[in-house]
Scaffold this motif. Structure first.
Motif, PDB file in Angstrom:
ATOM      1  N   ASN A 148       0.801  -1.224   0.000  1.00 40.60           N
ATOM      2  CA  ASN A 148       0.000   0.000   0.000  1.00 40.60           C
ATOM      3  C   ASN A 148       0.831   1.270   0.000  1.00 40.60           C
ATOM      4  OD1 ASN A 148      -1.535   2.173   1.993  1.00 40.60           O
ATOM      5  ND2 ASN A 148      -2.899   1.205   0.495  1.00 40.60           N
TER       6      ASN A 148
ATOM      7  N   GLY B 155      -0.068  -2.060  -6.378  1.00 39.08           N
ATOM      8  CA  GLY B 155      -0.524  -1.250  -5.264  1.00 39.08           C
ATOM      9  C   GLY B 155      -2.033  -1.335  -5.149  1.00 39.08           C
TER      10      GLY B 155
ATOM     11  N   SER C 281      -3.250   3.479  -2.933  1.00 36.65           N
ATOM     12  CA  SER C 281      -1.848   3.242  -2.580  1.00 36.65           C
ATOM     13  C   SER C 281      -0.973   4.440  -2.931  1.00 36.65           C
ATOM     14  CB  SER C 281      -1.322   1.984  -3.289  1.00 36.65           C
ATOM     15  OG  SER C 281      -1.447   2.109  -4.697  1.00 36.65           O
ATOM     16  N   ASN C 282       0.245   4.432  -2.373  1.00 34.88           N
ATOM     17  CA  ASN C 282       1.144   5.582  -2.490  1.00 34.88           C
ATOM     18  C   ASN C 282       2.587   5.078  -2.634  1.00 34.88           C
ATOM     19  OD1 ASN C 282       2.891   7.831  -1.674  1.00 34.88           O
ATOM     20  ND2 ASN C 282       1.013   8.836  -0.968  1.00 34.88           N
TER      21      ASN C 282
ATOM     22  N   ALA D  83      -1.525   0.006 -10.131  1.00 36.59           N
ATOM     23  CA  ALA D  83      -2.058   0.548  -8.884  1.00 36.59           C
ATOM     24  C   ALA D  83      -3.548   0.804  -9.030  1.00 36.59           C
ATOM     25  CB  ALA D  83      -1.337   1.831  -8.500  1.00 36.59           C
TER      26      ALA D  83
ATOM     27  N   SER E  26      -4.807   6.128  -6.497  1.00 30.96           N
ATOM     28  CA  SER E  26      -3.409   5.973  -6.080  1.00 30.96           C
ATOM     29  C   SER E  26      -2.580   7.163  -6.548  1.00 30.96           C
ATOM     30  CB  SER E  26      -2.828   4.683  -6.662  1.00 30.96           C
ATOM     31  OG  SER E  26      -3.502   3.548  -6.153  1.00 30.96           O
TER      32      SER E  26
ATOM     33  N   SER F   5      -2.355   2.922 -13.815  1.00 26.90           N
ATOM     34  CA  SER F   5      -2.987   3.378 -12.584  1.00 26.90           C
ATOM     35  C   SER F   5      -4.494   3.420 -12.767  1.00 26.90           C
ATOM     36  CB  SER F   5      -2.479   4.766 -12.187  1.00 26.90           C
ATOM     37  OG  SER F   5      -2.926   5.737 -13.122  1.00 26.90           O
TER      38      SER F   5
ATOM     39  N   SER G  99      -6.216   8.833 -10.163  1.00 28.59           N
ATOM     40  CA  SER G  99      -4.857   8.730  -9.626  1.00 28.59           C
ATOM     41  C   SER G  99      -4.050   9.954 -10.040  1.00 28.59           C
ATOM     42  CB  SER G  99      -4.179   7.460 -10.144  1.00 28.59           C
ATOM     43  OG  SER G  99      -4.847   6.302  -9.694  1.00 28.59           O
TER      44      SER G  99
END
Length: 401
Positions: free
Chosen positions: A35, A60, A64-65, A89, A93, A119, A123
């Motif tokens: 995450n 992710g 998430s980051n 991700a 994210s 992503s 995001s």
């Protein structure tokens, strides 16, 4: 294999301190999910990493980051490194990238990534190599994988999503999609991009804004740069830069550009400075466009045919006043007026001799003739852009003997 969708500092090495050294290590066929600070090799790096690589897949979770193919967050030095891992991700994210999620005042050099980066919707800060370069230095790098931002995604770039540091001697070739601040090399630039180019198609889609072949949104300085991929979007769409409130000089673009509002062959909307820059307008190419989408700001963006773009004399010469095109040092070359300008620092020189003084030499990759140059007195010297080397071996074939 690490499956920890809610975890922090996830990787072969979770986190490393300022005195740590990781070198000559490969993380192969990884399957990693996390995450925060998620990387194929390390979740977070505070030390020195060199001579490393990663392959496989990094994922992710939603929201998430700092999720990346090699290192989630870099605070120090990464050199001589690469990743071929795919990176995915979930929705919402940020800091998603092929090599490093966030480069925080760190240095990344002699590095590349080739994996696809994807992503989810809404995001931000998504890049082929780095998601966000915060005050850091990125040089001698490239990215070749596609970068796919979901709907509502912002700051999406073929190499870097958001740059507030320095990028030099860099290129990207992958196709890029996003919604806001979308660029073939950098999504949003606030500091410096120099000696750089992009070749991938850039697509903004419906309702998109600030979409550019090299940079989506620029408030910094861009120089000695070019883009060649097609660019499409809705608002503020440019062959090189979508929206500019900074400085753009000694640049060019040759890709087809299409959009709805503020569409320019070089810059979509200009509220800054554009000097000694050029864009291609030819039969069936960018017909009816201005160099800048808001025509009152067209100074410095000159249209030229593709034939003229392959002629050194078209470009403001070195020594005629700054900013100028340096074919003397040289920074640029047109290979004897046979190619559009190439950056010498991002090209390989092929040279040798031929049996006959008037022979010609073909440069071939994958069975396709890329360039042809004439020998002079039996000798030839030719520059080929670095991205060609990433597609396979080059061959030379002499004809005319």
């Amino acid at each position: 294999y690490i499956n920890a969708p809610n975890a922090t500092d996830v990787g072969l090495f979770g986190g490393t301190g300022s005195g740590s050294v990781i070198e000559n290590v490969g993380a192969t066929n990884v399957q990693i999910s996390g995450n925060l600070n998620v990387g194929g090799l390390a979740g977070q790096n505070g030390g020195t990493i060199s001579g490393v690589y990663s392959t496989g897949a990094v994922t992710g979770s939603a929201g998430s980051n700092s999720v990346a193919g090699l290192v989630g967050s870099n605070l120090n030095v990464i050199s001589d490194a690469y990743s071929t891992a795919t990176v995915t991700a979930g929705n919402g994210s940020q800091l998603v990238a092929g090599l490093v999620g966030i480069n925080y005042f760190g240095t990344i050099s002699n590095a590349y990534s080739t994996g696809a980066v994807t992503s989810g919707s809404s995001s931000n800060l998504v890049g082929g190599l780095v998601g966000n370069n915060v005050g850091g230095v990125i040089n001698d790098t490239y990215s070749t994988g596609p970068v796919n931002g979901g709907s509502g995604t912002g700051s999406v770039g073929g190499l870097v999503g958001y740059n507030s540091g320095t990028i030099s001697n860099a290129f990207s070739t992958g196709a890029v999609t996003g919604t806001q601040d979308v660029g073939g090399l950098v999504g949003y630039n606030t500091v410096t991009i120099s000696n750089a180019y992009s070749t991938g198609a850039v697509t903004g889609g419906g309702g998109s804004s600030s979409v550019g072949g090299l940079a989506g949104y620029n408030t910094g300085a861009i120089s000695n740069a070019y883009s060649s991929g097609a660019v499409s979007g809705s608002n503020d769409v440019g062959g090189l830069v979508g929206y500019n409130s900074g400085t753009v000089e000694t640049t060019y673009s040759i890709g087809a550009v299409s959009g709805t509002t503020n569409v320019g062959g070089l810059v979509g909307y200009n509220g800054g400075t554009v000097e000694t820059s050029y864009w291609a307008q030819d039969t069936g190419l960018n017909v009816g466009l201005f160099g800048v989408g808001n025509p009152s700001s067209n100074t410095g963006a000159t249209p030229e045919t593709l034939a003229a773009m392959r002629t050194q004399g078209t470009f403001a010469p070195f020594g005629t006043g700054a900013p100028n095109w340096d074919f003397t040092t040289p920074v640029w070359t047109t290979n004897g007026d046979t190619t559009t300008p190439l950056l010498v620092a991002l090209s390989v020189n092929l040279s040798g001799s031929t049996p006959g003084s008037t022979d010609s030499v073909d440069v071939i990759s994958g069975g396709v003739v890329l360039y042809t140059t004439a020998a002079s007195g039996g000798n030839y010297s030719f520059y080929v852009p670095d991205d060609v080397l990433t597609t396979g071996a080059l061959l030379t074939d002499v004809t005319g003997s």
